[in-house]
Design a protein around this motif. Structure first.
Motif, PDB file in Angstrom:
ATOM      1  N   GLY A  41      -2.047  12.804  -2.694  1.00  0.00           N
ATOM      2  CA  GLY A  41      -0.697  13.292  -2.497  1.00  0.00           C
ATOM      3  C   GLY A  41       0.364  12.289  -2.894  1.00  0.00           C
ATOM      4  O   GLY A  41       0.124  11.087  -2.951  1.00  0.00           O
ATOM      5  N   GLU A  42       1.526  12.835  -3.141  1.00  0.00           N
ATOM      6  CA  GLU A  42       2.685  12.020  -3.489  1.00  0.00           C
ATOM      7  C   GLU A  42       3.799  12.358  -2.506  1.00  0.00           C
ATOM      8  O   GLU A  42       4.043  13.521  -2.212  1.00  0.00           O
ATOM      9  N   HIS A  43       4.453  11.316  -1.986  1.00  0.00           N
ATOM     10  CA  HIS A  43       5.529  11.582  -1.033  1.00  0.00           C
ATOM     11  C   HIS A  43       6.826  10.929  -1.480  1.00  0.00           C
ATOM     12  O   HIS A  43       6.829   9.984  -2.257  1.00  0.00           O
ATOM     13  N   ARG A  44       7.908  11.486  -0.984  1.00  0.00           N
ATOM     14  CA  ARG A  44       9.253  10.932  -1.163  1.00  0.00           C
ATOM     15  C   ARG A  44       9.856  10.872   0.220  1.00  0.00           C
ATOM     16  O   ARG A  44       9.740  11.828   0.988  1.00  0.00           O
ATOM     17  N   GLY A  45      10.467   9.749   0.530  1.00  0.00           N
ATOM     18  CA  GLY A  45      10.958   9.661   1.888  1.00  0.00           C
ATOM     19  C   GLY A  45      12.049   8.643   2.117  1.00  0.00           C
ATOM     20  O   GLY A  45      12.488   7.948   1.196  1.00  0.00           O
ATOM     21  N   LEU A  46      12.445   8.586   3.374  1.00  0.00           N
ATOM     22  CA  LEU A  46      13.427   7.642   3.885  1.00  0.00           C
ATOM     23  C   LEU A  46      12.780   6.879   5.027  1.00  0.00           C
ATOM     24  O   LEU A  46      11.993   7.437   5.785  1.00  0.00           O
ATOM     25  N   THR A  47      13.128   5.608   5.159  1.00  0.00           N
ATOM     26  CA  THR A  47      12.618   4.830   6.275  1.00  0.00           C
ATOM     27  C   THR A  47      13.701   3.893   6.781  1.00  0.00           C
ATOM     28  O   THR A  47      14.562   3.458   6.015  1.00  0.00           O
ATOM     29  N   SER A  48      13.664   3.612   8.065  1.00  0.00           N
ATOM     30  CA  SER A  48      14.592   2.681   8.687  1.00  0.00           C
ATOM     31  C   SER A  48      13.821   1.917   9.754  1.00  0.00           C
ATOM     32  O   SER A  48      13.679   2.376  10.884  1.00  0.00           O
ATOM     33  N   GLY A  49      13.272   0.788   9.368  1.00  0.00           N
ATOM     34  CA  GLY A  49      12.479  -0.011  10.302  1.00  0.00           C
ATOM     35  C   GLY A  49      11.228   0.724  10.724  1.00  0.00           C
ATOM     36  O   GLY A  49      10.690   1.536   9.980  1.00  0.00           O
ATOM     37  N   ASP A  50      10.776   0.443  11.960  1.00  0.00           N
ATOM     38  CA  ASP A  50       9.561   1.103  12.448  1.00  0.00           C
ATOM     39  C   ASP A  50       9.865   2.295  13.353  1.00  0.00           C
ATOM     40  O   ASP A  50       8.965   2.891  13.919  1.00  0.00           O
ATOM     41  N   LYS A  51      11.134   2.665  13.475  1.00  0.00           N
ATOM     42  CA  LYS A  51      11.522   3.771  14.354  1.00  0.00           C
ATOM     43  C   LYS A  51      11.719   5.098  13.633  1.00  0.00           C
ATOM     44  O   LYS A  51      11.685   6.148  14.254  1.00  0.00           O
TER      45      LYS A  51
END
Length: 165
Positions: A41-51
């Motif tokens: 699979g391929e994903h696109r995402g957003l992340t902000s630290g571990d929360k």
């Protein structure tokens, strides 16, 4: 001459392999099943630290049973889903369309558990032999090392029960 012979042998090999996959899939009208759902699979995402982590993804998969030939063996799938982690709690939802060698299809609507290590699914839609099918399944995630950044891979074990119409 050697090239022509090699091409002819190749054509015969491809034709023979193709005929091995031809024919109708005959599975019992109801029963239990187990299969491995192997996917890339391929994903696109957003992340902000571990929360916070938010991703939408697309998966291409193969289904295999052991031993071969059991219910749902050799189906191919295409899935779309969303995966979110908010304050340590995961949410996963998506739909897969699985296709057998006859071209008949069923949709797998899956919901991940809050631990993020598996989930459950049903089938809201099917064509051909899978039209009106009911299924109650569960899966356990088994992630493998990724070959590329933003790609994920694995073979998730599935089991459950089904009933064809």
């Amino acid at each position: 001459m050697k090239l022509a012979l090699a091409v002819a042998v190749g054509v015969v090999a491809v034709a023979t392999a193709g005929s091995a996959f031809a024919g109708k899939v005959n599975i019992p009208k109801e029963g239990s099943y187990e299969f491995d759902f192997c996917a890339v699979g391929e994903h696109r995402g957003l992340t902000s630290g571990d929360k916070l982590f938010v991703s939408n993804y697309r998966v291409i998969s193969d289904v295999r049973t052991e031993p071969p030939g059991k219910a749902f063996d050799r189906m191919s799938g295409l899935c779309y889903g969303n995966y979110v982690i908010l304050n340590g709690q995961s949410q996963d939802f998506g739909v897969c369309e699985l296709t057998d060698v006859d071209g008949d299809k069923w949709w797998m609507e899956f919901h991940g558990n809050t631990e993020g290590n598996g989930g459950t699914y049903t089938s809201p839609y099917g064509t051909g032999k899978y039209e009106g099918m009911t299924i109650k399944g569960q899966y356990v995630l088994d992630a493998w090392p990724s070959a590329l950044k933003d790609i994920f891979q694995g073979c998730n074990h599935n089991k459950g029960t089904y009933r064809l119409k």
